[in-house]
Write a protein that holds these residues in place. Structure first.
Motif, mmCIF file in Angstrom:
data_model
loop_
_atom_site.group_PDB
_atom_site.id
_atom_site.type_symbol
_atom_site.label_atom_id
_atom_site.label_comp_id
_atom_site.label_asym_id
_atom_site.label_seq_id
_atom_site.Cartn_x
_atom_site.Cartn_y
_atom_site.Cartn_z
ATOM 1 N N GLY A 93 54.987 81.598 26.215
ATOM 2 C CA GLY A 93 55.387 82.216 27.633
ATOM 3 C C GLY A 93 56.897 82.259 27.167
ATOM 4 N N ASP A 94 57.733 81.859 28.290
ATOM 5 C CA ASP A 94 59.166 81.854 28.183
ATOM 6 C C ASP A 94 59.687 80.698 27.665
ATOM 7 O OD1 ASP A 94 58.965 84.425 29.408
ATOM 8 O OD2 ASP A 94 59.489 83.832 31.422
ATOM 9 N N ALA A 95 58.977 79.465 27.494
ATOM 10 C CA ALA A 95 59.329 78.344 26.805
ATOM 11 C C ALA A 95 59.844 78.397 25.588
ATOM 12 C CB ALA A 95 58.507 77.333 27.258
ATOM 13 N N VAL A 96 60.484 77.246 24.973
ATOM 14 C CA VAL A 96 60.869 77.414 23.450
ATOM 15 C C VAL A 96 60.078 76.102 22.885
ATOM 16 C CG1 VAL A 96 62.920 76.689 21.867
ATOM 17 C CG2 VAL A 96 63.240 78.310 23.849
ATOM 18 N N VAL A 97 59.809 75.187 23.816
ATOM 19 C CA VAL A 97 58.978 73.955 23.395
ATOM 20 C C VAL A 97 57.781 73.759 24.245
ATOM 21 C CG1 VAL A 97 59.164 71.399 22.898
ATOM 22 C CG2 VAL A 97 61.093 73.004 22.689
ATOM 23 N N ARG A 98 56.819 73.414 23.704
ATOM 24 C CA ARG A 98 55.721 72.962 24.444
ATOM 25 C C ARG A 98 54.998 71.827 23.851
ATOM 26 N NH1 ARG A 98 50.550 77.218 25.219
ATOM 27 N NH2 ARG A 98 49.831 75.130 26.042
ATOM 28 N N ILE A 99 54.754 70.746 24.765
ATOM 29 C CA ILE A 99 54.404 69.479 24.597
ATOM 30 C C ILE A 99 52.851 69.283 24.976
ATOM 31 C CG2 ILE A 99 54.522 66.971 24.936
ATOM 32 C CD1 ILE A 99 57.685 67.673 25.355
ATOM 33 N N THR A 100 51.902 68.861 23.857
ATOM 34 C CA THR A 100 50.636 68.699 24.174
ATOM 35 C C THR A 100 50.393 67.251 23.891
ATOM 36 O OG1 THR A 100 49.963 69.342 21.887
ATOM 37 C CG2 THR A 100 50.022 71.012 23.676
ATOM 38 N N ASP A 101 49.063 66.807 23.854
ATOM 39 C CA ASP A 101 48.561 65.435 23.567
ATOM 40 C C ASP A 101 48.743 65.210 22.284
ATOM 41 O OD1 ASP A 101 48.098 64.987 26.243
ATOM 42 O OD2 ASP A 101 45.801 65.157 26.109
ATOM 43 N N ALA A 102 48.791 66.262 21.441
ATOM 44 C CA ALA A 102 48.633 66.192 19.745
ATOM 45 C C ALA A 102 50.085 66.307 19.198
ATOM 46 C CB ALA A 102 47.485 67.060 19.062
ATOM 47 N N ALA A 103 50.837 67.046 19.740
ATOM 48 C CA ALA A 103 52.068 67.464 18.939
ATOM 49 C C ALA A 103 53.082 68.198 20.058
ATOM 50 C CB ALA A 103 51.714 68.372 17.807
ATOM 51 N N ILE A 104 54.158 68.248 19.266
ATOM 52 C CA ILE A 104 55.161 68.908 20.067
ATOM 53 C C ILE A 104 55.423 70.301 19.342
ATOM 54 C CG2 ILE A 104 57.822 68.818 20.559
ATOM 55 C CD1 ILE A 104 57.671 66.005 20.521
ATOM 56 N N TRP A 105 55.262 71.414 19.966
ATOM 57 C CA TRP A 105 55.330 72.770 19.288
ATOM 58 C C TRP A 105 56.722 73.321 19.706
ATOM 59 C CZ3 TRP A 105 50.753 73.667 16.670
ATOM 60 C CH2 TRP A 105 49.512 72.658 16.768
ATOM 61 N N VAL A 106 57.184 73.602 18.464
ATOM 62 C CA VAL A 106 58.514 74.326 18.556
ATOM 63 C C VAL A 106 58.538 75.625 18.240
ATOM 64 C CG1 VAL A 106 60.917 74.345 17.767
ATOM 65 C CG2 VAL A 106 59.651 72.199 18.400
ATOM 66 N N ARG A 107 59.008 76.514 19.123
ATOM 67 C CA ARG A 107 58.743 78.253 19.001
ATOM 68 C C ARG A 107 60.250 78.618 18.020
ATOM 69 N NH1 ARG A 107 58.400 82.538 23.928
ATOM 70 N NH2 ARG A 107 58.691 84.466 22.569
ATOM 71 N N ILE A 108 59.647 79.327 16.958
ATOM 72 C CA ILE A 108 60.582 79.686 15.927
ATOM 73 C C ILE A 108 60.659 81.435 15.996
ATOM 74 C CG2 ILE A 108 61.585 80.102 13.697
ATOM 75 C CD1 ILE A 108 61.794 77.080 15.053
ATOM 76 N N ASP A 109 61.468 81.951 16.822
ATOM 77 C CA ASP A 109 61.551 83.529 16.902
ATOM 78 C C ASP A 109 61.610 84.287 15.764
ATOM 79 O OD1 ASP A 109 60.472 83.903 19.790
ATOM 80 O OD2 ASP A 109 62.345 82.744 20.345
ATOM 81 N N ALA A 110 62.825 83.783 15.064
ATOM 82 C CA ALA A 110 63.191 84.529 13.832
ATOM 83 C C ALA A 110 62.796 83.494 12.707
ATOM 84 C CB ALA A 110 64.728 84.703 13.825
ATOM 85 N N SER A 111 61.878 84.015 11.604
ATOM 86 C CA SER A 111 61.479 83.303 10.504
ATOM 87 C C SER A 111 62.583 83.039 9.540
ATOM 88 C CB SER A 111 60.131 84.248 9.818
ATOM 89 O OG SER A 111 60.831 85.325 9.513
ATOM 90 N N ASP A 112 63.741 83.708 9.466
ATOM 91 C CA ASP A 112 64.754 83.364 8.547
ATOM 92 C C ASP A 112 65.445 82.162 9.184
ATOM 93 O OD1 ASP A 112 65.619 84.765 10.717
ATOM 94 O OD2 ASP A 112 66.961 86.086 9.673
ATOM 95 N N ARG A 113 65.131 81.767 10.400
ATOM 96 C CA ARG A 113 66.037 80.636 10.901
ATOM 97 C C ARG A 113 65.234 79.297 10.737
ATOM 98 N NH1 ARG A 113 70.405 81.765 14.194
ATOM 99 N NH2 ARG A 113 71.262 83.518 13.583
ATOM 100 N N LEU A 114 64.073 79.448 9.953
ATOM 101 C CA LEU A 114 63.169 78.091 9.957
ATOM 102 C C LEU A 114 63.879 77.211 9.250
ATOM 103 C CD1 LEU A 114 60.272 77.070 10.559
ATOM 104 C CD2 LEU A 114 59.533 78.271 8.248
ATOM 105 N N ALA A 115 64.545 77.253 8.146
ATOM 106 C CA ALA A 115 65.157 76.272 7.326
ATOM 107 C C ALA A 115 66.121 75.727 8.001
ATOM 108 C CB ALA A 115 65.601 76.916 5.992
#
Length: 577
Positions: A93-115
C-alpha cells in the motif's frame, strides 16, 4: 582502520626506513594526503547511506514504537524488492514497513539503494544485519507479444530479464555491504478471474533439485491441496493447480536460470543468487491476455485464458516462507576491527624486519669493505693508509655508539651483527704502525763527484747518487734540500759559490733522474761555514768537502703557500747562519 594504517606507515618511515630523509618526508606527505582523502570519501559514503535510508529508518522507528523493545533483534528483517512499482504498492500500500508474525518487511522502491539501506539497517540493529531479501514478481504483467499466436517459447521479456539481472547485481552489492551473503526469496504471483472461494496458499518450489524433481514435488502439493475440499470446489482447485503447475514450469525454465546460473553475455550482472525459498501463488484478478505467461500457460494446459476485467487483489507477502528463516546474531565490529588491525600490524612488522635485515647487511658489507681496503694498502702508501684508518675509526665510533646507547630500531629486531665487527676493527686500528722516518741526511763525498775546484759531475758519479735517488722516490711527498760544503782552503766567497754550484749540479741530476720538477728541490751553498771536522788536518778537510741531501716537509702541506723559488731555500729549509 585508516588512521591505524597511516600510523603504522609513518612509524615505519620514521624508525625503519632505509631511504634518504628527503624521500621519507615525501612518502610521509603522500601517506597523510592519501589517508585524509580516504577518510573524506568514507565519510561521504556513510552520509550518503544514512540519507538514502533516512525515510526507511523513520518508518521503522514509527512502526516499532508501540512494540516490545526486543522485537528489533528477535524478529527477522526482510528487504523487499518488486519487479514494478505496482507490485510493491499491492504488497505494501502506502506503507514503507509491514510487520507480520514472521518478519519485519521493509519496502525498497529503488533496487540500486538496496546496499545502502542494508548497511544502515545493520547499524540500526547494532550489528545485526537483515536476514534476507524477498523478490516479488507479478508473472502476468502486460508483456504484450509481437505475435498473434501464443508464444511457445518460455523466454523472458527484455524488461523481466533486465530486472532479474539488476537484482543479482544489487543483492551482491548488499551482501558485500553487510559482510555476509544475503539469501533471497523468490515469490511469484499470478492472477485468476474465477477461483475457489478460499484464499490460495503459497506453494513452494524446491531450489536444490533440478527439472522434473521440482515439478514432481509441486505436483504432490497441488494434488493434496485439491483433495482437501468437497467435490463442489474441487474443479476450481484443479483449474488453479493446473495454472500454478504451468507457472512453476515457467519459473524453473526461465526465472531460476537467470538468477542462479552464470550469464556470459551479461558481465555487469552480479554473482548467482543463493535462494532459500521459491514459491508461487494465485490471487484474485484478471490476467493480461497478451502477456507472455498467459500465452505460455494456454499452450501448456490448453485452458482458455481468463480475460475478464477485474480489480487486481493485493500481493500477499510470503509470510509462511519467512517462518523458517533463522534470525542472525548481532556482530560487533570490534573483533573484526581488531583482527584487521593485528593483520596490518603483522604486515608493518614484516616490513620493518625486512628493512632491518637489509640495513644490517649493508652495514656489515660497508665495514668489511673498509677493512679490506685498509688491508690492501702497503706501508709505502702511508697517506692512503691514514685516510683509510680514519674511515675505520668512524666505523668503530658508530659501532661503539650502538653498544653504548642501544641498537636503533632500524638495525634491531634480531638482525644486528655489528657487535662481532668491533674486535677485528680494534685490532686493525691498534695495529697501525707509521712508516719509519726517512734518513735525515745522505752525505756524499765531493771528491767522488767532482774534480778539485769543479762543479761538473764526474762521469762515474751516477753510482754514488743512486742511493739518494732511491730515497727521494720512496718519499715523493717530501721536498729535497741539496746543500754543498767545502773546506777552508782558498777564498771564502769563492768557496760559497763553488758549494752552491755543486749543489745545483746534484739537484739537476736528481730532478732529471726522478722526473721531478725543479721546484721540488732547493739548493744551498754553505762554503766552509759548517765544517764537520777541523780544517787543520788533511782528513778533516776531506770530510768537510761534501754534498748533503736532506728530505724536509713541504711548506705547502702545512701553510698552503706557493712552492719555494728554485735556487732558494723553502720555508722549512734551514737558512744560512
Amino acid at each position: 582502520m585508516l588512521a591505524w594504517m597511516a600510523a603504522l606507515s609513518l612509524g615505519w618511515l620514521a624508525l625503519s626506513s632505509p631511504l634518504d630523509t628527503t624521500w621519507n618526508w615525501l612518502f610521509a606527505g603522500c601517506v597523510v594526503t592519501a589517508v585524509a582523502v580516504a577518510i573524506v570519501l568514507v565519510g561521504r559514503r556513510a552520509r550518503a547511506r544514512r540519507d538514502a535510508a533516512a525515510a526507511v529508518l523513520a518508518a521503522i522507528d514509527a512502526s516499532l514504537a508501540a512494540l516490545p523493545g526486543d522485537i528489533r533483534s528477535n524478529t527477522a528483517l526482510v528487504l523487499v524488492l518488486g519487479d514494478s512499482p505496482d507490485t510493491l504498492t499491492r504488497a505494501f500500500g502506502d506503507a514503507v514497513v509491514r510487520i507480520t508474525d514472521a518478519a519485519i518487511w521493509v519496502r525498497i522502491d529503488a533496487s540500486d539503494r538496496l546496499a545502502e539501506v542494508a548497511a544502515v539497517l545493520k547499524q540500526w540493529r547494532l550489528g545485526q544485519g537483515p536476514e534476507a531479501v524477498a523478490c516479488l514478481v507479478s508473472a502476468d504483467q502486460a508483456e504484450v507479444s509481437s505475435t498473434v499466436s501464443p508464444a511457445p517459447s518460455p523466454a523472458l521479456s527484455p524488461a523481466m530479464a533486465t530486472t532479474l539481472w539488476q537484482w543479482r547485481s544489487t543483492i551482491g552489492a548488499a551482501s558485500r555491504a553487510v559482510g555476509y551473503p544475503l539469501p533471497a526469496c523468490l515469490a511469484i504471483q499470478t492472477a485468476e478471474a474465477d477461483g475457489p472461494s478460499d484464499d490460495c496458499p503459497w506453494f513452494q518450489i524446491a531450489t536444490t533439485p533440478q527439472g522434473g524433481d521440482m515439478l514432481d514435488a509441486l505436483a504432490l502439493q497441488l494434488a493434496s491441496y485439491a483433495a482437501q475440499v468437497q467435490p463442489a470446489d474441487r474443479a476450481a482447485r484443479m483449474y488453479r493447480g493446473a495454472r500454478l503447475a504451468a507457472l512453476a514450469r515457467w519459473t524453473i525454465d526461465t526465472v531460476l536460470p537467470a538468477l542462479q546460473q552464470d550469464q556470459p553475455d551479461r558481465r555487469h550482472a552480479g554473482p548467482p543468487l543463493s535462494l532459500w525459498a521459491c514459491a508461487v501463488i494465485a490471487t484474485a484478478g484478471a490476467p493480461v491476455a497478451g502477456s507472455r505467461l498467459t500465452m505460455y500457460v494456454t499452450r501448456q494446459t490448453s485452458l482458455a485464458p481468463q480475460t475478464r476485467d477485474g480489480r487486481r487483489a493485493a500481493f500477499p507477502l510470503p509470510d509462511a516462507l519467512a517462518r523458517g528463516l533463522a534470525v542472525r546474531h548481532a556482530q560487533s565490529v570490534l573483533p573484526r576491527a581488531l583482527a584487521h588491525g593485528f593483520a596490518w600490524l603483522c604486515v608493518a612488522f614484516c616490513a620493518a624486519a625486512a628493512a632491518s635485515a637489509w640495513q644490517n647487511r649493508a652495514l656489515v658489507a660497508r665495514v668489511m669493505a673498509d677493512m679490506a681496503h685498509y688491508e690492501t694498502l702497503t706501508v709505502e702508501r702511508d697517506a692512503a693508509r691514514r685516510d683509510a684508518l680514519a674511515v675505520l675509526r668512524r666505523d668503530r665510533e658508530e659501532l661503539d655508539r650502538h653498544a653504548r646507547n642501544g641498537v636503533p630500531v632500524r638495525l634491531a629486531l634480531g638482525f644486528y651483527r655489528g657487535g662481532t665487527l668491533r674486535e677485528p676493527l680494534a685490532r686493525l686500528i691498534d695495529g697501525y704502525q707509521p712508516p719509519p722516518p726517512p734518513p735525515a741526511t745522505i752525505e756524499l763525498d765531493s771528491l767522488s763527484l767532482f774534480r778539485s775546484g769543479s762543479a761538473t759531475l764526474n762521469p762515474g758519479s751516477n753510482r754514488v747518487l743512486i742511493g739518494a735517488l732511491d730515497m727521494i722516490k720512496a718519499h715523493p711527498d717530501k721536498r729535497v734540500l741539496v746543500a754543498g760544503h767545502t773546506d777552508s782552503t782558498g777564498n771564502a766567497q769563492a768557496n760559497v759559490r763553488l758549494s752552491e754550484a755543486r749543489a745545483a749540479s746534484v739537484r739537476d741530476w736528481l730532478a732529471d733522474a726522478a722526473a721531478l720538477p725543479l721546484t721540488h728541490f732547493a739548493v744551498q751553498g754553505y762554503g766552509a761555514t759548517r765544517p764537520k771536522a777541523s780544517n787543520d788536518t788533511v782528513a778533516g778537510r776531506a770530510a768537510n768537502r761534501r754534498v748533503e741531501i736532506t728530505l724536509v716537509p713541504d711548506c705547502r702541506d702545512a701553510r698552503g703557500g706557493d712552492p719555494a723559488t728554485p735556487g732558494h731555500p723553502a720555508c722549512s729549509f734551514p737558512s744560512k747562519e
